[in-house]
Write a protein that holds these residues in place. Structure first.
Motif, PDB file in Angstrom:
ATOM      1  N   ASN A 165      -5.138   3.395 -19.389  1.00  0.00           N
ATOM      2  CA  ASN A 165      -4.861   3.668 -17.978  1.00  0.00           C
ATOM      3  C   ASN A 165      -6.108   3.931 -17.149  1.00  0.00           C
ATOM      4  O   ASN A 165      -6.077   3.770 -15.932  1.00  0.00           O
ATOM      5  CB  ASN A 165      -3.924   4.876 -17.855  1.00  0.00           C
ATOM      6  CG  ASN A 165      -2.566   4.615 -18.469  1.00  0.00           C
ATOM      7  OD1 ASN A 165      -1.910   3.635 -18.144  1.00  0.00           O
ATOM      8  ND2 ASN A 165      -2.153   5.481 -19.384  1.00  0.00           N
ATOM      9  N   ARG A 166      -7.192   4.330 -17.771  1.00  0.00           N
ATOM     10  CA  ARG A 166      -8.360   4.774 -17.010  1.00  0.00           C
ATOM     11  C   ARG A 166      -9.377   3.652 -16.827  1.00  0.00           C
ATOM     12  O   ARG A 166      -9.526   2.770 -17.672  1.00  0.00           O
ATOM     13  CB  ARG A 166      -9.028   5.953 -17.696  1.00  0.00           C
ATOM     14  CG  ARG A 166      -8.127   7.139 -17.940  1.00  0.00           C
ATOM     15  CD  ARG A 166      -8.905   8.281 -18.567  1.00  0.00           C
ATOM     16  NE  ARG A 166      -9.659   9.037 -17.572  1.00  0.00           N
ATOM     17  CZ  ARG A 166     -10.597   9.921 -17.862  1.00  0.00           C
ATOM     18  NH1 ARG A 166     -10.936  10.143 -19.120  1.00  0.00           N
ATOM     19  NH2 ARG A 166     -11.216  10.574 -16.912  1.00  0.00           N
ATOM     20  N   LEU A 167     -10.103   3.752 -15.719  1.00  0.00           N
ATOM     21  CA  LEU A 167     -11.226   2.872 -15.446  1.00  0.00           C
ATOM     22  C   LEU A 167     -12.496   3.705 -15.551  1.00  0.00           C
ATOM     23  O   LEU A 167     -12.657   4.694 -14.833  1.00  0.00           O
ATOM     24  CB  LEU A 167     -11.107   2.262 -14.045  1.00  0.00           C
ATOM     25  CG  LEU A 167     -12.277   1.393 -13.575  1.00  0.00           C
ATOM     26  CD1 LEU A 167     -12.429   0.158 -14.452  1.00  0.00           C
ATOM     27  CD2 LEU A 167     -12.086   0.989 -12.106  1.00  0.00           C
ATOM     28  N   ALA A 168     -13.396   3.329 -16.445  1.00  0.00           N
ATOM     29  CA  ALA A 168     -14.674   4.027 -16.590  1.00  0.00           C
ATOM     30  C   ALA A 168     -15.784   3.186 -15.982  1.00  0.00           C
ATOM     31  O   ALA A 168     -15.641   1.973 -15.803  1.00  0.00           O
ATOM     32  CB  ALA A 168     -14.970   4.298 -18.058  1.00  0.00           C
ATOM     33  N   VAL A 169     -16.889   3.819 -15.655  1.00  0.00           N
ATOM     34  CA  VAL A 169     -18.059   3.131 -15.110  1.00  0.00           C
ATOM     35  C   VAL A 169     -19.106   3.006 -16.210  1.00  0.00           C
ATOM     36  O   VAL A 169     -19.493   4.006 -16.825  1.00  0.00           O
ATOM     37  CB  VAL A 169     -18.656   3.913 -13.918  1.00  0.00           C
ATOM     38  CG1 VAL A 169     -19.931   3.226 -13.423  1.00  0.00           C
ATOM     39  CG2 VAL A 169     -17.649   4.032 -12.787  1.00  0.00           C
ATOM     40  N   SER A 170     -19.534   1.769 -16.482  1.00  0.00           N
ATOM     41  CA  SER A 170     -20.670   1.560 -17.371  1.00  0.00           C
ATOM     42  C   SER A 170     -21.903   1.913 -16.552  1.00  0.00           C
ATOM     43  O   SER A 170     -22.429   1.101 -15.798  1.00  0.00           O
ATOM     44  CB  SER A 170     -20.726   0.108 -17.846  1.00  0.00           C
ATOM     45  OG  SER A 170     -21.828  -0.087 -18.715  1.00  0.00           O
ATOM     46  N   LEU A 189      -9.111   3.988 -22.055  1.00  0.00           N
ATOM     47  CA  LEU A 189      -9.699   3.016 -21.133  1.00  0.00           C
ATOM     48  C   LEU A 189      -8.867   1.741 -21.044  1.00  0.00           C
ATOM     49  O   LEU A 189      -8.504   1.151 -22.056  1.00  0.00           O
ATOM     50  CB  LEU A 189     -11.120   2.650 -21.567  1.00  0.00           C
ATOM     51  CG  LEU A 189     -12.153   3.766 -21.611  1.00  0.00           C
ATOM     52  CD1 LEU A 189     -13.529   3.188 -21.921  1.00  0.00           C
ATOM     53  CD2 LEU A 189     -12.175   4.527 -20.297  1.00  0.00           C
ATOM     54  N   GLY A 190      -8.638   1.327 -19.801  1.00  0.00           N
ATOM     55  CA  GLY A 190      -8.008   0.032 -19.550  1.00  0.00           C
ATOM     56  C   GLY A 190      -8.960  -0.912 -18.863  1.00  0.00           C
ATOM     57  O   GLY A 190      -8.690  -2.109 -18.742  1.00  0.00           O
ATOM     58  N   GLY A 191     -10.087  -0.377 -18.391  1.00  0.00           N
ATOM     59  CA  GLY A 191     -11.073  -1.207 -17.716  1.00  0.00           C
ATOM     60  C   GLY A 191     -12.432  -0.548 -17.746  1.00  0.00           C
ATOM     61  O   GLY A 191     -12.543   0.675 -17.884  1.00  0.00           O
ATOM     62  N   HIS A 223     -10.504  -4.373 -19.514  1.00  0.00           N
ATOM     63  CA  HIS A 223     -10.854  -5.424 -18.569  1.00  0.00           C
ATOM     64  C   HIS A 223     -12.239  -5.191 -17.961  1.00  0.00           C
ATOM     65  O   HIS A 223     -12.602  -4.051 -17.650  1.00  0.00           O
ATOM     66  CB  HIS A 223      -9.823  -5.500 -17.441  1.00  0.00           C
ATOM     67  CG  HIS A 223      -8.471  -5.945 -17.907  1.00  0.00           C
ATOM     68  ND1 HIS A 223      -8.108  -7.270 -17.977  1.00  0.00           N
ATOM     69  CD2 HIS A 223      -7.397  -5.228 -18.333  1.00  0.00           C
ATOM     70  CE1 HIS A 223      -6.865  -7.355 -18.424  1.00  0.00           C
ATOM     71  NE2 HIS A 223      -6.413  -6.141 -18.655  1.00  0.00           N
ATOM     72  N   ILE A 224     -12.994  -6.256 -17.800  1.00  0.00           N
ATOM     73  CA  ILE A 224     -14.243  -6.184 -17.048  1.00  0.00           C
ATOM     74  C   ILE A 224     -13.894  -6.092 -15.571  1.00  0.00           C
ATOM     75  O   ILE A 224     -13.142  -6.905 -15.047  1.00  0.00           O
ATOM     76  CB  ILE A 224     -15.114  -7.429 -17.298  1.00  0.00           C
ATOM     77  CG1 ILE A 224     -15.686  -7.395 -18.719  1.00  0.00           C
ATOM     78  CG2 ILE A 224     -16.245  -7.525 -16.283  1.00  0.00           C
ATOM     79  CD1 ILE A 224     -16.500  -8.619 -19.090  1.00  0.00           C
ATOM     80  N   VAL A 225     -14.424  -5.085 -14.895  1.00  0.00           N
ATOM     81  CA  VAL A 225     -14.135  -4.858 -13.477  1.00  0.00           C
ATOM     82  C   VAL A 225     -15.469  -4.819 -12.722  1.00  0.00           C
ATOM     83  O   VAL A 225     -16.389  -4.112 -13.127  1.00  0.00           O
ATOM     84  CB  VAL A 225     -13.365  -3.536 -13.274  1.00  0.00           C
ATOM     85  CG1 VAL A 225     -13.006  -3.339 -11.796  1.00  0.00           C
ATOM     86  CG2 VAL A 225     -12.094  -3.511 -14.122  1.00  0.00           C
ATOM     87  N   PRO A 251      -4.362  -2.696 -11.220  1.00  0.00           N
ATOM     88  CA  PRO A 251      -4.329  -1.232 -11.153  1.00  0.00           C
ATOM     89  C   PRO A 251      -5.400  -0.613 -10.264  1.00  0.00           C
ATOM     90  O   PRO A 251      -5.216   0.495  -9.744  1.00  0.00           O
ATOM     91  CB  PRO A 251      -4.513  -0.808 -12.613  1.00  0.00           C
ATOM     92  CG  PRO A 251      -4.035  -1.975 -13.408  1.00  0.00           C
ATOM     93  CD  PRO A 251      -4.442  -3.173 -12.612  1.00  0.00           C
ATOM     94  N   TRP A 252      -6.525  -1.310 -10.065  1.00  0.00           N
ATOM     95  CA  TRP A 252      -7.643  -0.729  -9.311  1.00  0.00           C
ATOM     96  C   TRP A 252      -7.996  -1.533  -8.063  1.00  0.00           C
ATOM     97  O   TRP A 252      -8.910  -1.183  -7.342  1.00  0.00           O
ATOM     98  CB  TRP A 252      -8.869  -0.627 -10.218  1.00  0.00           C
ATOM     99  CG  TRP A 252      -8.521   0.073 -11.499  1.00  0.00           C
ATOM    100  CD1 TRP A 252      -8.243   1.400 -11.666  1.00  0.00           C
ATOM    101  CD2 TRP A 252      -8.353  -0.526 -12.790  1.00  0.00           C
ATOM    102  NE1 TRP A 252      -7.930   1.669 -12.966  1.00  0.00           N
ATOM    103  CE2 TRP A 252      -7.988   0.511 -13.687  1.00  0.00           C
ATOM    104  CE3 TRP A 252      -8.481  -1.827 -13.288  1.00  0.00           C
ATOM    105  CZ2 TRP A 252      -7.742   0.263 -15.048  1.00  0.00           C
ATOM    106  CZ3 TRP A 252      -8.244  -2.071 -14.637  1.00  0.00           C
ATOM    107  CH2 TRP A 252      -7.873  -1.034 -15.496  1.00  0.00           C
ATOM    108  N   ARG A 253      -7.236  -2.581  -7.790  1.00  0.00           N
ATOM    109  CA  ARG A 253      -7.577  -3.475  -6.681  1.00  0.00           C
ATOM    110  C   ARG A 253      -7.456  -2.785  -5.325  1.00  0.00           C
ATOM    111  O   ARG A 253      -8.328  -2.927  -4.467  1.00  0.00           O
ATOM    112  CB  ARG A 253      -6.686  -4.715  -6.713  1.00  0.00           C
ATOM    113  CG  ARG A 253      -7.101  -5.793  -5.696  1.00  0.00           C
ATOM    114  CD  ARG A 253      -6.166  -6.997  -5.793  1.00  0.00           C
ATOM    115  NE  ARG A 253      -6.112  -7.482  -7.159  1.00  0.00           N
ATOM    116  CZ  ARG A 253      -4.986  -7.902  -7.753  1.00  0.00           C
ATOM    117  NH1 ARG A 253      -3.838  -7.889  -7.096  1.00  0.00           N
ATOM    118  NH2 ARG A 253      -5.011  -8.333  -9.007  1.00  0.00           N
TER     119      ARG A 253
END
Length: 323
Positions: A14-19, A109-111, A155-157, A285-287
């Motif tokens: 569910n979460r989007l993390a920042v590389s 993490l989902g993205g 997913h790559i975001v 989810p993050w769009r």
């Protein structure tokens, strides 16, 4: 190589993390996603591979990442020493995601959001193709890497994939993380100010701040030699942008490039706005969060401006793209 789940239920998160790499592009992503955790890749020496890049201060960048105060996972690995010769590379390619992929379940993490911007995603990818690349094999969601990451449920975001480095620079410098921005890792207390990347980023920062260039690098230095020759240039869109806005640029190391390009503020205005298809390819989810940020803080390109992106590298006139 095609990768996908073999048996069982595909994982998801569910979460989007920042590389998080700490550069202006990465910090701009962090500013857009204030609640996203950071995953930072820190290279450490390999016991059997000599470190030929000792001046590259990965330890400094890791400390700066800790100073951001954000939720942070630091992944330490000697992976790059086995992948790159004669030295490890900058922490910005797919290998730096290894830790996030391995920790995806633990972090839910989902993205994974990277700081790749317009020039990297849509105008040539690796900056050597010098043309419009909608099917960029490195960063397009439908490319080989995008599909592989999606198969792993991460997913790559690319939240800043539709904006230029001028926009990411402005967002980074206006963010609470301004003091942690570091695009050069050759120095301990700050960027070295003498390498090619420092020179390039100084042009962009000076353009954003509408001030003269601050550099001791002269035109005869090896890192400046390419700017004394006619285009095309890697990252040419930003060279045009900087040359059109930096006061007194004609008397600097970029003076000859400015003469060759003939760029103006009008001819580079499209680089101040967001390319709409870049937002459309953000996973659902993050769009909306990315769209709303771009609408409020940046604005979107007109059809004519978007056409500048899509014809990049095809025309020959100065300030119209690489020749």
């Amino acid at each position: 190589v095609e990768a996908g789940p073999v048996g069982g239920t595909p994982r998801s998160g569910n979460r989007l993390a920042v590389s998080y790499s700490g550069g202006a592009d990465s910090v701009a992503v962090a500013a857009m996603l204030p609640d996203a955790p950071f995953v930072h890749f820190q290279r450490v020496s390999h016991p059997r591979v000599p470190n030929r890049w000792t001046h590259y201060r990965a330890d400094v960048l890791a400390r700066l990442a800790e100073k951001t105060g954000r939720e942070l996972t630091v992944v330490r690995s000697d992976l790059e020493f086995t992948l790159a010769e004669p030295r490890p590379g900058y922490p910005e390619h797919h290998a730096v995601a290894a830790g996030a992929l391995l920790l995806a379940d633990e972090l839910d993490l989902g993205g994974l959001a990277f700081g790749y911007e317009l020039g990297s995603r849509w105008l040539g990818g690796d900056r050597y193709l010098l043309r419009y690349t909608p099917d960029n094999p490195m960063w397009a969601p439908h490319g080989a890497w995008g599909r592989a990451f999606a198969a792993a449920g991460v997913h790559i975001v690319l939240p800043v994939g539709g904006v230029s480095e001028a926009v990411t620079m402005r967002l980074a410098l206006n963010s609470p993380l301004r003091e942690q921005v570091r695009w050069c890792l050759r120095g301990v207390e700050g960027p070295c100010g003498t390498c090619g990347k420092c020179l390039y980023k100084e042009l962009i920062q000076a353009a954003v701040e509408r001030r003269p260039l601050r550099t001791a690098v002269g035109p005869k230095r090896p890192v400046a030699r390419k700017w004394q020759e006619p285009p095309p240039y890697g990252g040419q869109e930003m060279i045009e942008y900087g040359c059109a806005r930096v006061p007194g640029v004609e008397g600097t190391v970029f003076g000859r490039a400015a003469g060759f390009l003939g760029a103006t503020e009008a001819s580079t205005a499209w680089l101040d706005r967001c390319y709409p298809p870049a937002v459309e390819e953000i996973p659902e989810p993050w769009r909306k969060e990315v769209h709303d940020f771009m609408a409020a803080e940046v604005g979107f390109m007109s059809e004519a401006e978007a056409r500048r992106v899509e014809t990049w590298g095809m025309t020959r006139g100065s300030a119209q793209g690489p020749r």
